[in-house]
Design a protein around this motif. Structure first.
Motif, PDB file in Angstrom:
ATOM      1  N   GLY A 101     -90.603 -64.802-102.194  1.00 35.13           N
ATOM      2  CA  GLY A 101     -91.979 -65.278-102.297  1.00 35.13           C
ATOM      3  C   GLY A 101     -92.450 -65.320-103.741  1.00 35.13           C
ATOM      4  N   HIS A 102     -93.675 -64.830-103.952  1.00 33.57           N
ATOM      5  CA  HIS A 102     -94.317 -64.896-105.258  1.00 33.57           C
ATOM      6  C   HIS A 102     -94.875 -63.524-105.601  1.00 33.57           C
ATOM      7  CE1 HIS A 102     -94.020 -69.160-104.482  1.00 33.57           C
ATOM      8  NE2 HIS A 102     -94.576 -68.930-103.315  1.00 33.57           N
ATOM      9  N   LEU A 103     -95.328 -63.368-106.840  1.00 35.72           N
ATOM     10  CA  LEU A 103     -95.779 -62.022-107.222  1.00 35.72           C
ATOM     11  C   LEU A 103     -96.914 -61.539-106.322  1.00 35.72           C
ATOM     12  CD1 LEU A 103     -98.560 -61.933-109.341  1.00 35.72           C
ATOM     13  CD2 LEU A 103     -96.918 -63.181-110.697  1.00 35.72           C
ATOM     14  N   ARG A 188     -88.745 -75.333-104.285  1.00 34.81           N
ATOM     15  CA  ARG A 188     -89.525 -74.818-105.414  1.00 34.81           C
ATOM     16  C   ARG A 188     -89.248 -73.330-105.509  1.00 34.81           C
ATOM     17  NH1 ARG A 188     -95.413 -75.278-103.762  1.00 34.81           N
ATOM     18  NH2 ARG A 188     -94.369 -74.086-102.146  1.00 34.81           N
ATOM     19  N   HIS A 189     -89.418 -72.744-106.700  1.00 34.25           N
ATOM     20  CA  HIS A 189     -89.209 -71.317-106.845  1.00 34.25           C
ATOM     21  C   HIS A 189     -90.124 -70.561-105.874  1.00 34.25           C
ATOM     22  CE1 HIS A 189     -87.993 -67.643-108.899  1.00 34.25           C
ATOM     23  NE2 HIS A 189     -89.177 -67.229-108.496  1.00 34.25           N
ATOM     24  N   GLY A 190     -89.569 -69.602-105.130  1.00 29.95           N
ATOM     25  CA  GLY A 190     -90.371 -68.797-104.219  1.00 29.95           C
ATOM     26  C   GLY A 190     -90.399 -69.345-102.804  1.00 29.95           C
ATOM     27  N   ASP A 191     -89.975 -70.599-102.632  1.00 35.12           N
ATOM     28  CA  ASP A 191     -89.867 -71.115-101.263  1.00 35.12           C
ATOM     29  C   ASP A 191     -88.675 -70.453-100.589  1.00 35.12           C
ATOM     30  OD1 ASP A 191     -91.939 -72.773-101.827  1.00 35.12           O
ATOM     31  OD2 ASP A 191     -90.863 -74.650-101.487  1.00 35.12           O
ATOM     32  N   PHE A 192     -88.697 -70.474 -99.249  1.00 33.32           N
ATOM     33  CA  PHE A 192     -87.544 -69.977 -98.520  1.00 33.32           C
ATOM     34  C   PHE A 192     -86.325 -70.821 -98.909  1.00 33.32           C
ATOM     35  CE2 PHE A 192     -90.890 -68.223 -95.821  1.00 33.32           C
ATOM     36  CZ  PHE A 192     -90.426 -66.926 -95.705  1.00 33.32           C
ATOM     37  N   ALA A 193     -85.188 -70.143 -99.116  1.00 35.54           N
ATOM     38  CA  ALA A 193     -83.994 -70.820 -99.618  1.00 35.54           C
ATOM     39  C   ALA A 193     -83.427 -71.788 -98.597  1.00 35.54           C
ATOM     40  CB  ALA A 193     -82.938 -69.781 -99.977  1.00 35.54           C
TER      41      ALA A 193
ATOM     42  N   ALA B 119    -104.000 -60.825-113.669  1.00 32.80           N
ATOM     43  CA  ALA B 119    -103.098 -59.711-113.348  1.00 32.80           C
ATOM     44  C   ALA B 119    -101.781 -59.863-114.097  1.00 32.80           C
ATOM     45  CB  ALA B 119    -102.850 -59.660-111.842  1.00 32.80           C
ATOM     46  N   PHE B 120    -101.270 -61.090-114.131  1.00 27.56           N
ATOM     47  CA  PHE B 120     -99.972 -61.318-114.772  1.00 27.56           C
ATOM     48  C   PHE B 120    -100.027 -60.977-116.264  1.00 27.56           C
ATOM     49  CE2 PHE B 120     -97.208 -64.357-117.086  1.00 27.56           C
ATOM     50  CZ  PHE B 120     -95.982 -63.847-116.688  1.00 27.56           C
ATOM     51  N   LEU B 121    -101.091 -61.433-116.941  1.00 27.26           N
ATOM     52  CA  LEU B 121    -101.181 -61.191-118.384  1.00 27.26           C
ATOM     53  C   LEU B 121    -101.452 -59.716-118.698  1.00 27.26           C
ATOM     54  CD1 LEU B 121    -103.104 -64.395-119.535  1.00 27.26           C
ATOM     55  CD2 LEU B 121    -100.669 -63.865-119.888  1.00 27.26           C
ATOM     56  N   ALA B 122    -102.109 -59.024-117.767  1.00 26.89           N
ATOM     57  CA  ALA B 122    -102.316 -57.589-117.989  1.00 26.89           C
ATOM     58  C   ALA B 122    -100.969 -56.867-118.003  1.00 26.89           C
ATOM     59  CB  ALA B 122    -103.227 -57.009-116.908  1.00 26.89           C
ATOM     60  N   ASP B 123    -100.042 -57.318-117.146  1.00 24.33           N
ATOM     61  CA  ASP B 123     -98.709 -56.696-117.094  1.00 24.33           C
ATOM     62  C   ASP B 123     -97.774 -57.258-118.158  1.00 24.33           C
ATOM     63  OD1 ASP B 123     -99.503 -55.216-114.928  1.00 24.33           O
ATOM     64  OD2 ASP B 123     -98.568 -56.521-113.425  1.00 24.33           O
ATOM     65  N   ASN B 124     -97.957 -58.529-118.509  1.00 29.32           N
ATOM     66  CA  ASN B 124     -97.042 -59.225-119.437  1.00 29.32           C
ATOM     67  C   ASN B 124     -97.865 -59.930-120.512  1.00 29.32           C
ATOM     68  OD1 ASN B 124     -94.455 -59.150-117.578  1.00 29.32           O
ATOM     69  ND2 ASN B 124     -96.156 -59.891-116.315  1.00 29.32           N
ATOM     70  N   PRO B 125     -98.299 -59.207-121.536  1.00 28.57           N
ATOM     71  CA  PRO B 125     -99.205 -59.808-122.518  1.00 28.57           C
ATOM     72  C   PRO B 125     -98.557 -60.936-123.332  1.00 28.57           C
ATOM     73  CG  PRO B 125     -99.041 -57.414-122.791  1.00 28.57           C
ATOM     74  CD  PRO B 125     -98.029 -57.794-121.787  1.00 28.57           C
ATOM     75  N   ALA B 126     -97.225 -60.964-123.414  1.00 22.31           N
ATOM     76  CA  ALA B 126     -96.582 -61.995-124.237  1.00 22.31           C
ATOM     77  C   ALA B 126     -95.452 -62.689-123.477  1.00 22.31           C
ATOM     78  CB  ALA B 126     -96.046 -61.377-125.523  1.00 22.31           C
ATOM     79  N   PRO B 127     -95.774 -63.401-122.396  1.00 19.48           N
ATOM     80  CA  PRO B 127     -94.709 -64.046-121.621  1.00 19.48           C
ATOM     81  C   PRO B 127     -94.182 -65.286-122.336  1.00 19.48           C
ATOM     82  CG  PRO B 127     -96.839 -64.720-120.778  1.00 19.48           C
ATOM     83  CD  PRO B 127     -97.110 -63.725-121.883  1.00 19.48           C
ATOM     84  N   ASP B 128     -92.920 -65.653-122.050  1.00 21.79           N
ATOM     85  CA  ASP B 128     -92.479 -66.972-122.513  1.00 21.79           C
ATOM     86  C   ASP B 128     -92.847 -67.995-121.428  1.00 21.79           C
ATOM     87  OD1 ASP B 128     -90.504 -66.976-120.517  1.00 21.79           O
ATOM     88  OD2 ASP B 128     -89.043 -66.043-121.852  1.00 21.79           O
ATOM     89  N   GLU B 129     -92.663 -69.277-121.743  1.00 22.69           N
ATOM     90  CA  GLU B 129     -93.158 -70.301-120.834  1.00 22.69           C
ATOM     91  C   GLU B 129     -92.454 -70.265-119.476  1.00 22.69           C
ATOM     92  OE1 GLU B 129     -93.784 -74.273-122.480  1.00 22.69           O
ATOM     93  OE2 GLU B 129     -93.490 -75.071-120.442  1.00 22.69           O
ATOM     94  N   GLY B 130     -91.154 -69.969-119.486  1.00 21.61           N
ATOM     95  CA  GLY B 130     -90.420 -69.923-118.221  1.00 21.61           C
ATOM     96  C   GLY B 130     -90.963 -68.840-117.302  1.00 21.61           C
ATOM     97  N   HIS B 131     -91.193 -67.692-117.887  1.00 22.34           N
ATOM     98  CA  HIS B 131     -91.720 -66.557-117.133  1.00 22.34           C
ATOM     99  C   HIS B 131     -93.114 -66.896-116.587  1.00 22.34           C
ATOM    100  CE1 HIS B 131     -92.378 -61.884-117.249  1.00 22.34           C
ATOM    101  NE2 HIS B 131     -92.201 -62.338-116.033  1.00 22.34           N
ATOM    102  N   LEU B 132     -93.913 -67.540-117.412  1.00 19.01           N
ATOM    103  CA  LEU B 132     -95.259 -67.933-117.008  1.00 19.01           C
ATOM    104  C   LEU B 132     -95.209 -68.919-115.838  1.00 19.01           C
ATOM    105  CD1 LEU B 132     -98.327 -68.326-117.308  1.00 19.01           C
ATOM    106  CD2 LEU B 132     -97.830 -69.991-119.120  1.00 19.01           C
ATOM    107  N   ARG B 133     -94.324 -69.900-115.941  1.00 20.15           N
ATOM    108  CA  ARG B 133     -94.243 -70.901-114.866  1.00 20.15           C
ATOM    109  C   ARG B 133     -93.790 -70.252-113.563  1.00 20.15           C
ATOM    110  NH1 ARG B 133     -94.808 -76.361-115.957  1.00 20.15           N
ATOM    111  NH2 ARG B 133     -95.043 -76.843-118.160  1.00 20.15           N
ATOM    112  N   GLU B 134     -92.917 -69.252-113.664  1.00 20.09           N
ATOM    113  CA  GLU B 134     -92.489 -68.539-112.467  1.00 20.09           C
ATOM    114  C   GLU B 134     -93.678 -67.802-111.848  1.00 20.09           C
ATOM    115  OE1 GLU B 134     -88.764 -66.436-112.928  1.00 20.09           O
ATOM    116  OE2 GLU B 134     -89.376 -65.013-111.373  1.00 20.09           O
ATOM    117  N   LEU B 136     -96.672 -68.676-111.981  1.00 19.11           N
ATOM    118  CA  LEU B 136     -97.587 -69.672-111.414  1.00 19.11           C
ATOM    119  C   LEU B 136     -97.061 -70.278-110.118  1.00 19.11           C
ATOM    120  CD1 LEU B 136     -98.765 -71.725-114.526  1.00 19.11           C
ATOM    121  CD2 LEU B 136    -100.252 -70.561-112.889  1.00 19.11           C
ATOM    122  N   SER B 137     -95.812 -69.930-109.757  1.00 20.65           N
ATOM    123  CA  SER B 137     -95.178 -70.617-108.628  1.00 20.65           C
ATOM    124  C   SER B 137     -95.907 -70.352-107.315  1.00 20.65           C
ATOM    125  CB  SER B 137     -93.708 -70.213-108.507  1.00 20.65           C
ATOM    126  OG  SER B 137     -93.604 -68.868-108.073  1.00 20.65           O
TER     127      SER B 137
END
Ligand SMILES: Cc1cc2nc3c(=O)[nH]c(=O)nc-3n(C[C@H](O)[C@H](O)[C@H](O)COP(=O)(O)OP(=O)(O)OC[C@H]3O[C@@H](n4cnc5c(N)ncnc54)[C@H](O)[C@@H]3O)c2cc1C
Ligand code: FES
Ligand code: FES
Lengths: 296, 166
Positions: A101-103, A188-193, B119-134, B136-137
């Motif tokens: 899933g997602h965070l 998409r990332h987080g979707d069921f595989a 919440a994400f930025l509180a845990d990860n103050p300096a994310p790279d773009e890939g991490h950020l996009r994840e 946001l997923s």
């Protein structure tokens, strides 16, 4: 949509939850709610009573032992993913749990809820199958253990009786220096595989594979271990041809299609992903061995 | 099952204010925030955990308020989109960056995205773009294509806090 009306009950201990489960009709256990509340809001599931396990702190937590680690049912997926000790001795867990899933859903979703829900694509079931895990269930007459191989009974139907509560899962550790890989193909990332692959392997002093476990998720009712693939790896010196052949052998007859993809499409994905997964796991095992030599 | 209202007394904090109420047991946290407290900034898109529009913070963690029951926040600290700006209504840095970078169009997804990112930025103050996009997923935006959102966050991450006046 909104869930149909129900009564809410807060369980403060495992014993209390057990009593409620035996005495209330048409009751369901509520863990993270990340599957159950969604199904209730869609009215796929209509219950008269919800028994909330969230206050039951005795069911949350991870304990580490030499050859295994035990995870309480109410351990959040997020806590499991963040556990540095697990990541150190069993790194495949962090790699796989990142796909659950997602965070936001991992902040609430639990380990026990995922196993009990038994979605065919659940990463936690795949991890359990890879490590020959045992699941502990508590019922009115005490507790019992179920091996993961026996746990799935049918589509989304685990071996849990109506008056039983899943309390913990025991994952077996692999020896230091093992190779590991977990990967998924999803829209998409987080979707069921559509297909997920996990593998673990160890190498002997000569570099031959002396132990291997390979699992597919998302392709059948439960996680699909591939004993035939594992057997063909044993005693072999890894190379590209071996892993290509192993991938071909992963086109398992039990792999099914669904409304979105055909079984053949999944088999093709399985073949490619098993090859890549084994290749990466092998590289990691070699790296781990080189590091150990370095230390000596 | 009768449809009679069955309520429970709960006490929790929302955006810093201690709140006591009797809430229907079947209410989701989202419905309680919107209907009992008129905090309608929390949006409901799908009500089954997929779109992320309903994301709020409970004890600092981003969660889906459509999948949590209102009675479950008894004793917790809840933050909604209404809690991000200061008392004078001045946007916080992240909100301002969304405005500056066109990180929103229709705005339906925006509360959920801002809460997720808080919440994400509180845990990860300096994310790279890939991490950020994840990160946001778990939030679906049908308008922006995410680029403006990513630009806004990367700007906040790159800019020293002092420059933005905080
Ligand atoms: C948008 C979204 C994406 C998701 N993506 C994934 C994904 O990629 N992979 C994945 O694996 N999951 C995914 N999930 C599901 C998520 O992982 C759930 O957390 C999980 O399936 C259920 O765990 P839970 O704790 O939320 O259980 P709940 O939803 O509370 O319960 C699920 C079921 O298990 C039963 N149950 C719960 N606890 C117990 C127990 N201790 N003993 C016996 N029965 C019990 C409940 O009665 C219910 O029937 C996703 C969910 C959402 C909303
Ligand atoms: S409304 Fe909660 S995730 Fe869509
Ligand atoms: S701004 Fe319209 S959905 Fe995101």
């Amino acid at each position: 949509m909104k869930a149909a009306a129900f009564r809410y009950h807060r369980a403060d201990s495992l014993a209390e939850a057990g009593e409620m489960l035996t005495s209330l009709d048409n009751a369901r256990l509520l863990s993270g709610g990340q599957s159950l509340m969604a199904m209730m809001n869609l009215r796929y599931v209509i219950v008269d009573h919800l028994i909330d396990l969230n206050p039951v702190s005795e069911l949350a937590g991870i304990s580490h032992h030499d050859d295994h680690f035990q995870v309480g049912a109410m351990t959040r997926q997020r806590c499991f993913l963040d556990d540095d000790a697990v990541a150190a001795h069993s790194p495949i867990f962090r790699e796989a749990l990142g796909y659950v899933g997602h965070l936001q859903t991992r902040n609430r979703g639990t380990v026990g809820g995922s196993l009990a829900h038994m979605d065919p694509a659940a990463e936690l079931l795949g991890l359990a199958a890879l490590t020959d895990a045992d699941i502990t269930l508590s019922g009115p007459n005490g507790s019992r253990q179920v091996a993961i191989a026996e746990f799935p009974q049918a589509y989304m139907t685990p071996d849990i009786k109506v008056d039983e509560i899943l309390t913990a899962v025991r994952f077996n550790r692999w020896p230091a220096g093992h190779g590991w890989d977990f990967r998924e193909f999803a829209q998409r990332h987080g979707d069921f595989a559509v297909v997920g692959v996990g593998c673990l392997l160890t190498l002997d002093a000569a570099g031959a594979i002396d132990r291997a476990a390979v699992v597919l998720i998302g392709v059948a009712d439960g996680p699909l271990r591939l004993p035939a693939v594992e057997a063909m790896l044993l005693g072999m010196l890894p190379n590209a041809d071996l892993f290509r052949a192993a991938g071909e052998a992963a086109r398992h007859p039990e792999i099914t299609g669904d409304a979105l993809v055909t079984a053949d499409y999944r088999r093709q994905l399985a073949a490619v992903m098993v090859r890549r997964s084994l290749t990466n796991a092998h590289q990691r095992a070699v790296q781990a061995m080189n590091q150990e030599h370095h230390h000596v | 099952m009768s449809e009679a209202e069955i309520t429970r007394a709960i006490t929790f904090t929302v955006n810093g204010a201690v709140t006591d109420m009797h809430v229907e047991e079947r209410f989701s946290l989202a419905d309680m925030l919107r209907h009992c407290l008129a905090l309608t900034g929390t949006h409901l898109g799908c009500e089954h955990g997929v779109c992320g529009a309903c994301t709020v913070l409970v004890d600092g963690e981003a969660i889906r308020s459509c999948l949590m029951l209102a009675v479950q926040v008894d004793g917790s600290d809840v933050t909604t989109i209404e809690g991000l700006a200061d008392e004078d209504g001045r946007l916080n840095r992240l909100q301002q960056a969304f405005s500056d970078h066109h990180g929103l169009q229709c705005g339906f997804c925006t509360p959920g995205i801002l809460m997720t990112l808080s919440a994400f930025l509180a845990d990860n103050p300096a994310p790279d773009e890939g991490h950020l996009r994840e990160a946001l997923s778990g939030n679906i935006c049908r308008c922006t294509g995410y680029q403006g959102i990513v630009d806004a966050v990367m700007d906040v991450v790159a800019a020293p806090a002092a420059k933005a006046g905080q």
